[in-house]
Design an enzyme around this catalytic site. Structure first.
Site, PDB file in Angstrom:
ATOM      1  CE  LYS A 149      -4.298  -1.434   2.217  1.00  0.00           C
ATOM      2  NZ  LYS A 149      -5.176  -1.283   3.569  1.00  0.00           N
ATOM      3  CD  GLU A 191      -0.650  -0.046  12.556  1.00  0.00           C
ATOM      4  OE1 GLU A 191      -1.469  -0.927  12.792  1.00  0.00           O
ATOM      5  OE2 GLU A 191      -0.869   1.051  11.904  1.00  0.00           O
ATOM      6  CE  LYS A 233       0.471  -4.909   5.822  1.00  0.00           C
ATOM      7  NZ  LYS A 233       0.387  -3.606   5.801  1.00  0.00           N
ATOM      8  CD  GLU A 243      -8.211  -2.991   2.719  1.00  0.00           C
ATOM      9  OE1 GLU A 243      -7.086  -2.660   2.897  1.00  0.00           O
ATOM     10  OE2 GLU A 243      -9.151  -1.864   3.159  1.00  0.00           O
ATOM     11  NE  ARG A 247      -3.272  -4.996   2.600  1.00  0.00           N
ATOM     12  CZ  ARG A 247      -2.258  -4.546   1.786  1.00  0.00           C
ATOM     13  NH1 ARG A 247      -1.892  -5.294   0.592  1.00  0.00           N
ATOM     14  NH2 ARG A 247      -1.282  -3.908   2.141  1.00  0.00           N
ATOM     15  CG  ASN A 251      -7.719  -0.776   7.329  1.00  0.00           C
ATOM     16  OD1 ASN A 251      -6.442  -0.346   7.467  1.00  0.00           O
ATOM     17  ND2 ASN A 251      -8.200  -1.251   6.090  1.00  0.00           N
ATOM     18  CG  HIS A 254      -6.002   1.624  10.854  1.00  0.00           C
ATOM     19  ND1 HIS A 254      -5.726   0.731  11.792  1.00  0.00           N
ATOM     20  CD2 HIS A 254      -4.802   1.646  10.209  1.00  0.00           C
ATOM     21  CE1 HIS A 254      -4.426   0.186  11.856  1.00  0.00           C
ATOM     22  NE2 HIS A 254      -3.852   1.130  10.957  1.00  0.00           N
ATOM     23  CG  HIS A 258      -7.099   6.542   8.980  1.00  0.00           C
ATOM     24  ND1 HIS A 258      -7.559   5.747   8.114  1.00  0.00           N
ATOM     25  CD2 HIS A 258      -5.821   6.191   9.318  1.00  0.00           C
ATOM     26  CE1 HIS A 258      -6.317   4.844   7.705  1.00  0.00           C
ATOM     27  NE2 HIS A 258      -5.419   5.274   8.608  1.00  0.00           N
ATOM     28  CG  HIS A 271      -0.852   5.764  11.511  1.00  0.00           C
ATOM     29  ND1 HIS A 271      -1.816   5.830  10.906  1.00  0.00           N
ATOM     30  CD2 HIS A 271      -0.714   4.343  11.666  1.00  0.00           C
ATOM     31  CE1 HIS A 271      -2.328   4.618  10.431  1.00  0.00           C
ATOM     32  NE2 HIS A 271      -1.538   3.862  10.774  1.00  0.00           N
TER      33      HIS A 271
HETATM   34  P1  NAD Z   1       7.027   8.259  10.224  1.00  0.00           P
HETATM   35  O1  NAD Z   1       7.469   7.768   8.960  1.00  0.00           O
HETATM   36  O2  NAD Z   1       6.716   9.923  10.307  1.00  0.00           O
HETATM   37  O3  NAD Z   1       8.452   8.162  11.181  1.00  0.00           O
HETATM   38  C1  NAD Z   1       8.187   8.493  12.618  1.00  0.00           C
HETATM   39  C2  NAD Z   1       9.361   9.505  12.948  1.00  0.00           C
HETATM   40  O4  NAD Z   1      10.683   8.819  13.325  1.00  0.00           O
HETATM   41  C3  NAD Z   1       9.740  10.316  12.062  1.00  0.00           C
HETATM   42  O5  NAD Z   1       9.977  11.891  12.438  1.00  0.00           O
HETATM   43  C4  NAD Z   1      11.167   9.926  11.406  1.00  0.00           C
HETATM   44  O6  NAD Z   1      11.766  10.836  10.684  1.00  0.00           O
HETATM   45  C5  NAD Z   1      11.567   9.159  12.610  1.00  0.00           C
HETATM   46  N1  NAD Z   1      12.562   8.093  12.401  1.00  0.00           N
HETATM   47  C6  NAD Z   1      12.491   7.272  11.191  1.00  0.00           C
HETATM   48  N2  NAD Z   1      13.428   6.127  11.671  1.00  0.00           N
HETATM   49  C7  NAD Z   1      14.169   6.738  12.580  1.00  0.00           C
HETATM   50  C8  NAD Z   1      15.357   6.116  13.299  1.00  0.00           C
HETATM   51  N3  NAD Z   1      15.754   4.919  12.893  1.00  0.00           N
HETATM   52  N4  NAD Z   1      15.622   6.682  14.522  1.00  0.00           N
HETATM   53  C9  NAD Z   1      15.140   8.111  14.854  1.00  0.00           C
HETATM   54  N5  NAD Z   1      14.102   8.366  14.267  1.00  0.00           N
HETATM   55  C10 NAD Z   1      13.702   7.821  13.363  1.00  0.00           C
HETATM   56  O7  NAD Z   1       6.114   7.369  11.080  1.00  0.00           O
HETATM   57  P2  NAD Z   1       5.741   5.789  11.031  1.00  0.00           P
HETATM   58  O8  NAD Z   1       5.197   5.566  12.391  1.00  0.00           O
HETATM   59  O9  NAD Z   1       6.792   5.290  10.626  1.00  0.00           O
HETATM   60  O10 NAD Z   1       4.724   5.740   9.871  1.00  0.00           O
HETATM   61  C11 NAD Z   1       3.517   6.252   9.769  1.00  0.00           C
HETATM   62  C12 NAD Z   1       2.787   6.413   8.411  1.00  0.00           C
HETATM   63  O11 NAD Z   1       2.778   5.003   7.858  1.00  0.00           O
HETATM   64  C13 NAD Z   1       1.692   6.962   8.463  1.00  0.00           C
HETATM   65  O12 NAD Z   1       1.496   7.853   7.453  1.00  0.00           O
HETATM   66  C14 NAD Z   1       0.753   5.719   7.953  1.00  0.00           C
HETATM   67  O13 NAD Z   1      -0.406   6.299   7.309  1.00  0.00           O
HETATM   68  C15 NAD Z   1       1.568   4.928   7.207  1.00  0.00           C
HETATM   69  N6  NAD Z   1       1.024   3.529   7.165  1.00  0.00           N
HETATM   70  C16 NAD Z   1       1.097   2.948   6.183  1.00  0.00           C
HETATM   71  C17 NAD Z   1       0.821   1.427   6.190  1.00  0.00           C
HETATM   72  C18 NAD Z   1       0.746   0.854   4.672  1.00  0.00           C
HETATM   73  O14 NAD Z   1       0.192  -0.327   4.696  1.00  0.00           O
HETATM   74  N7  NAD Z   1       1.206   1.614   3.647  1.00  0.00           N
HETATM   75  C19 NAD Z   1       0.534   0.811   7.074  1.00  0.00           C
HETATM   76  C20 NAD Z   1       0.474   1.264   8.424  1.00  0.00           C
HETATM   77  C21 NAD Z   1       0.740   2.534   8.490  1.00  0.00           C
HETATM   78  N1  GLY Z   2      -2.058  -1.282   7.255  1.00  0.00           N
HETATM   79  C1  GLY Z   2      -3.185  -1.898   6.380  1.00  0.00           C
HETATM   80  C2  GLY Z   2      -2.805  -2.794   5.061  1.00  0.00           C
HETATM   81  O1  GLY Z   2      -1.609  -2.814   4.881  1.00  0.00           O
HETATM   82  O2  GLY Z   2      -3.629  -3.201   4.570  1.00  0.00           O
END
Ligand code: NAD
Ligand code: GLY
Length: 368
Positions: A149, A191, A233, A243, A247, A251, A254, A258, A271
């Protein structure tokens, strides 16, 4: 689960000819051989941000250089509030200026924000280029880097613009978690707990027993939790990539989460924090439907609290919640659908929630 070496586990996401490995282990950023096969033309574009670049970019470049691979780098501003079309355009600008070709892989080095945006850029630049995920947050290592995704936020709704686009490889170096702030580690834990709640009760019980070790960043415990989360996953994604069914269970929490994230303004609630409070709302609603009991809800609340996550949602007002939840991707024929708990360890998608019960949950779970 195949153990390649003592320090690395390799899982596979089974999607036929688009299947790919997830490598999980300590120090994988230094393992050039894991990347080499995916870079036939000796050039990559690395997308990262201003926080992760000073920590890990030089190391990744050094690893690539050792096998003769050069890199274009794109360093974006850090934050969920930048997960938008303007920032995406900056990636395209850099790729075009540097004449990146169809064979040039895009590497996402960072958390879920970088992974989601880079993946969408990879899906769309030149109608699709190879994509590699190097997740550096717990959330990205257990969830967002796996499953394809990709996307960006729209001012009217989270992750509303995007594509399904699978990476060729996921490389999760658990050592990168050592620099992650505590609240970000906790956000990822939301998660992790989710997998236990929706489909893996023994894992939920393991988490209840090992939460302290995980928060103390015990390497073995973290690696186990990451691998088990990725196994869950990967199995769900292999069964339902787009989905159309199972799948959607990923969520859990979520729909409410969201709404919290976008209602508060992107970047105000993490998040994972929105997912935690949102999961408590989903559990409350499940109890009101008579599916789980008060003890179950208390058990779930306790685990999130132990992980350092919020269990009370912000008071956006019931109308605002309803408006934002009406934009959820699970809405079908104008009808809201929720992921709820039939029992602890088994989630379902349900579209017949009586409005009065939803109102009760919105009143009970927020604080003003
Ligand atoms: P993020 O990418 O904002 O990272 C969190 C913070 O940690 C940021 O400030 C980042 O710069 C920092 N960071 C990253 N790695 C680091 C490290 N090793 N050391 C220190 N700082 C570090 O947030 P996240 O929680 O990783 O991801 C949230 C996002 O993921 C949301 O946008 C959400 O919608 C998305 N998401 C997507 C899916 C999917 O299936 N594609 C699933 C769940 C969440
Ligand atoms: N985080 C939800 C999905 O990957 O489907």
């Amino acid at each position: 689960m195949k153990v390649d070496r003592e320090i690395m586990q390799t899982l596979s996401v089974g999607l036929g000819e688009r299947s790919y490995p997830i490598h999980i282990g300590n120090g994988l950023l230094d393992r050039a051989e894991l990347l080499q096969a995916h870079v036939p033309r000796k050039r990559v574009a690395i997308v990262t941000n201003t926080t992760v670049a000073p920590l890990y970019l030089a190391r990744l470049q050094h690893t690539l250089q050792a096998v003769g691979v050069s890199s274009v780098t794109v360093i974006l501003l850090d934050g969920e509030e930048y997960k938008n079309a303007d920032t995406l355009n900056m990636i395209y600008d850099a790729l075009l200026k540097n004449r990146c070709e169809r064979s040039t892989p895009l590497i996402a080095l960072g958390g879920g924000v970088i992974g989601d945006m880079t993946g969408f850029a990879a899906a769309t630049y030149l109608r699709g280029v190879p994509f590699i995920q190097i997740p550096t947050t717990l959330l990205a290592q257990v969830d967002s880097s796996v499953g394809g995704k990709t996307g960006i936020n729209h001012p009217l709704g989270k992750n509303m613009i995007g594509a399904f686009y699978q990476p060729q490889l996921v490389l999760a170096d658990t050592a990168t978690l050592n620099t992650l702030p505590d609240n970000e580690l906790a956000a990822g834990m939301a998660e992790v707990i989710k997998y236990g709640l929706i489909r893996d009760l023994p894992f939920l019980e393991w988490l209840e027993q090992n939460m302290d070790k995980l928060l103390a960043r015990d390497t073995a415990a973290l690696q186990y939790a990451i691998a088990r989360s990725c196994r869950n996953k990967a199995d769900v994604v292999a069964a339902d990539e787009r989905e159309s069914g199972e799948r959607a269970l990923l969520n859990l929490g979520h729909t409410f989460g969201h709404a919290i994230e976008s209602g508060m303004g992107y970047g105000v609630w993490l998040h994972g924090e929105g997912v935690a409070a949102g999961t408590i709302m989903a559990a409350d609603l499940s109890q009101r439907l008579g599916w789980i009991d008060a003890q179950d809800v208390a058990r779930i609340r306790k685990l999130f609290e132990r992980a350092g996550l919020p269990v009370v949602a912000p008071d956006l007002g019931a109308d605002k919640y309803l408006e934002l939840m009406g934009l959820d991707k699970k809405v079908e024929g104008g009808k809201m659908r929720f992921v709820l708990l039939r029992q602890v360890g088994r989630a379902v998608v349900y579209g017949d929630v009586p409005p009065a019960l939803l109102q009760q949950t919105l009143q009970a779970c927020v604080h003003g």
